[in-house]
Design an enzyme around this catalytic site. Structure first.
Site, PDB file in Angstrom:
ATOM      1  N   ASN B  99       0.864  -1.179   0.000  1.00  0.00           N
ATOM      2  CA  ASN B  99       0.000   0.000   0.000  1.00  0.00           C
ATOM      3  C   ASN B  99       0.900   1.228   0.000  1.00  0.00           C
ATOM      4  OD1 ASN B  99      -1.438   2.260   1.533  1.00  0.00           O
ATOM      5  ND2 ASN B  99      -3.132   0.872   1.124  1.00  0.00           N
ATOM      6  N   CYS B 129      -6.399   8.613   1.994  1.00  0.00           N
ATOM      7  CA  CYS B 129      -6.170   8.713   3.434  1.00  0.00           C
ATOM      8  C   CYS B 129      -6.720  10.039   3.953  1.00  0.00           C
ATOM      9  CB  CYS B 129      -4.690   8.615   3.769  1.00  0.00           C
ATOM     10  SG  CYS B 129      -4.414   8.779   5.537  1.00  0.00           S
TER      11      CYS B 129
END
Lengths: 256, 303
Positions: B99, B129
């Site tokens: 990731n 995010c």
């Protein structure tokens, strides 16, 4: 190394208003556990586990004791569990207190920071003094447990209704000036922890402190429970209470 | 014979269950409970080009049926991942999804380039995010930028690229179409929903960052809806996540259109959750004479 499972509560006591003492039969956990480590306890109906320090370990009986305070609805739910019922715990977690052979120790606990001191004080017995602080007489817990382990006790209350009036830090300074210990263990609120660390540093005494922070996984995977410590080059870095702690050397901790 | 094995972007997974990024570290903390080889794969902790210290504490707040986090991508940087974590992970007989997150398009491209030729099986590009000031959700809430960053990563990568989408948008299907048009091999969704809690005694937000990402069972219906919408909007495969806690949830999100399933916050409650979900899917296939779990993907019959 830790375990997760449903373990039976073999005894439950109400030590003071909102303070509960549960002994849990979990031989595998008890075998692995050391003083200063903690358990992540699941409360039915609440998503996150509650981190609770291990108060005492009986490896022969295969039990651990958790002494906790009802602080919110989750811990209130835990307080409803009775003897004979199961508690879902992950334990033992984190790095606990390090025991140094043949030295003199002082354990400093405040309020719900007193329980984790029982297990470590027991390791030293009569070579240990436990300084405990509470709001008042009604909140006093665990003094008999220290004495039964041979530990000398100094009791402080904020209002003087039991023991001496004043803070644990004052009692610590007095003790250090009269009979200097080789090591200090502390679990008190952050402002007082800073003072304990300062007393230790001034007198050149090793000091291990137990920190707390809001936590999710409890094992070091989510990085939720950050605390500031000094990195290799002296700069502040984030470590984690659950995995690197909860016990840190006071010289490592960056106090707010 | 293996009812649970799935192919996703040309990568074979022994089962469709993958712990989600940020909830499982690099697997080290759970290995003492069960071998990581039980898992389909691991989406490892979000990696940035350089080390990040993350946000100040408190970073965690409980919510009804879930939690908020504002960790802020604390990680040791890509070099540390490659030196310390990847060599260990490749010995675990499970798929490794790296990731990655960057604050600029160039940074994302550089990260992808750095992973070229490594043992990483797949890249999950995090454009969603909610806890970082630059990049992060700013990439994931704009179709054009989401497309640009996807293209830049694809152009610099020799791995399948899965783009992790933000639910904090008006139309997640539009973002999904844009990353598909720019070469994404798959999409994963949902990242956390932006939320907030306030301590009414102090009047202060519980999180030091004021706001954070909501995850856990509370977000599951949102995840199912968005997976369904995205699966209907794109041809590339969808990896579903968001509040999956039990095998029934995995079946449900797969019926909505997910071919792979990530399990996140549920692990905090029950570290065995991924394994229990795998066992539950196995029984589900047996009980329903399903030869391979992929048969149920996207089979919801909408009214």
């Amino acid at each position: 190394m830790y375990k997760q499972g449903q373990y039976r509560i073999v005894s439950k006591k109400n030590l003071a208003k909102g303070i509960f003492d549960v002994e849990i039969s979990c031989p595998h956990v008890a075998r692995l556990a050391g003083p200063g480590q903690f358990a992540q306890v699941a409360a039915e109906g609440y998503f996150l586990r509650r981190p609770i320090s291990i108060c005492d370990i009986d490896k022969d009986k295969g039990t651990i004791r958790l002494v906790f305070e009802v602080r919110g609805k989750g811990t209130e739910q835990l307080s409803r569990l009775n003897e004979g019922e199961l508690m879902d715990i992950m334990a033992p977690l984190g790095n606990g207190f390090k025991v140094v052979e043949g030295v003199k120790a002082v354990c400093v606990g405040g309020g719900i920071g007193v329980p984790p001191m029982v297990g470590i004080a027991r390791q030293y017995g009569e070579n240990c003094t436990a300084i405990s602080g509470f709001r008042n007489m009604a909140a006093v817990i665990l003094q008999e447990d220290f004495r039964a382990a041979g530990v000398k006790t100094v009791l402080c209350t904020d209002d003087g209704s039991a023991g001496r009036k004043g803070f644990v830090t004052e009692a610590l300074e007095e003790l250090v000036s009269q009979d200097k210990p080789d090591i200090i263990y502390a679990c008190v609120p952050m402002v007082m922890l800073k003072k304990v660390a300062a007393v230790a540093e001034k007198n050149g005494i090793e000091c291990q402190v137990s920190l707390e922070e809001r936590m999710a996984c409890g094992v070091g995977a989510c990085l939720g429970c950050a605390c500031k410590v000094k990195g290799e080059n002296g700069e502040a870095v984030h470590k984690h209470v659950c995995k690197n702690g909860p016990v840190f050397d006071s010289k490592e901790v960056v106090f707010p | 014979m293996n009812r649970l094995s799935v192919e996703f972007c040309g990568v074979e997974f022994k089962n469709p269950v993958v712990p989600a990024s940020g909830t499982y570290g690099y697997g080290r903390e759970y290995e003492c409970l069960y071998p990581l080889s039980k898992l389909g794969g691991i989406s490892v902790k979000g990696t940035t080009l350089h080390r990040r210290e993350g946000n100040p504490a408190p970073r965690i707040a409980e919510t009804p049926s879930g939690m908020l986090n504002s960790v802020g991508l604390q990680n040791g940087g890509v070099e540390r991942f490659l030196d310390t974590e990847l060599p260990n992970l490749v010995t675990k007989d499970t798929r490794v999804i790296a990731n990655i997150a960057g604050s600029t398009v160039e940074e994302c491209a550089e990260l992808a380039a750095r992973l070229k030729g490594t043992a990483v099986d797949m890249i999950e590009l995090n454009i969603s995010c909610p806890n970082v000031k630059q990049g992060g959700a700013a990439f994931g809430t704009d179709c054009t930028i989401a497309g640009q960053v996807t293209r830049a990563v694809k152009d610099n990568s020799d791995k399948p690229v899965m783009v992790k989408l933000s639910p904090n948008v008006t139309s997640i299907a539009d973002i999904a179409r844009s990353v598909e048009a720019n070469g994404a091999d798959a999409v994963s969704l949902i990242n956390t929903l932006l939320g907030m809690r306030i301590d009414i005694k102090t009047g202060r937000p519980i999180l030091r960052n004021n706001v954070g990402g909501l995850s856990g069972p509370a977000v599951f219906p949102v995840a199912v809806r968005m997976v369904w919408q995205v699966a209907n909007a794109v041809k590339i495969p969808v990896c579903g996540m968001g509040g999956v806690s039990a095998w029934e949830d995995a079946v449900e999100i797969m019926m909505a259109g997910a071919s792979l399933v990530q399990v996140g916050a549920a692990i905090f409650r029950d570290p065995y959750a991924p394994v229990k979900i795998i066992e539950g899917l196995e029984r589900y296939c047996e009980d329903n004479n399903i030869a391979n779990i992929s048969e149920i993907v996207g089979t919801v019959k909408p009214w």
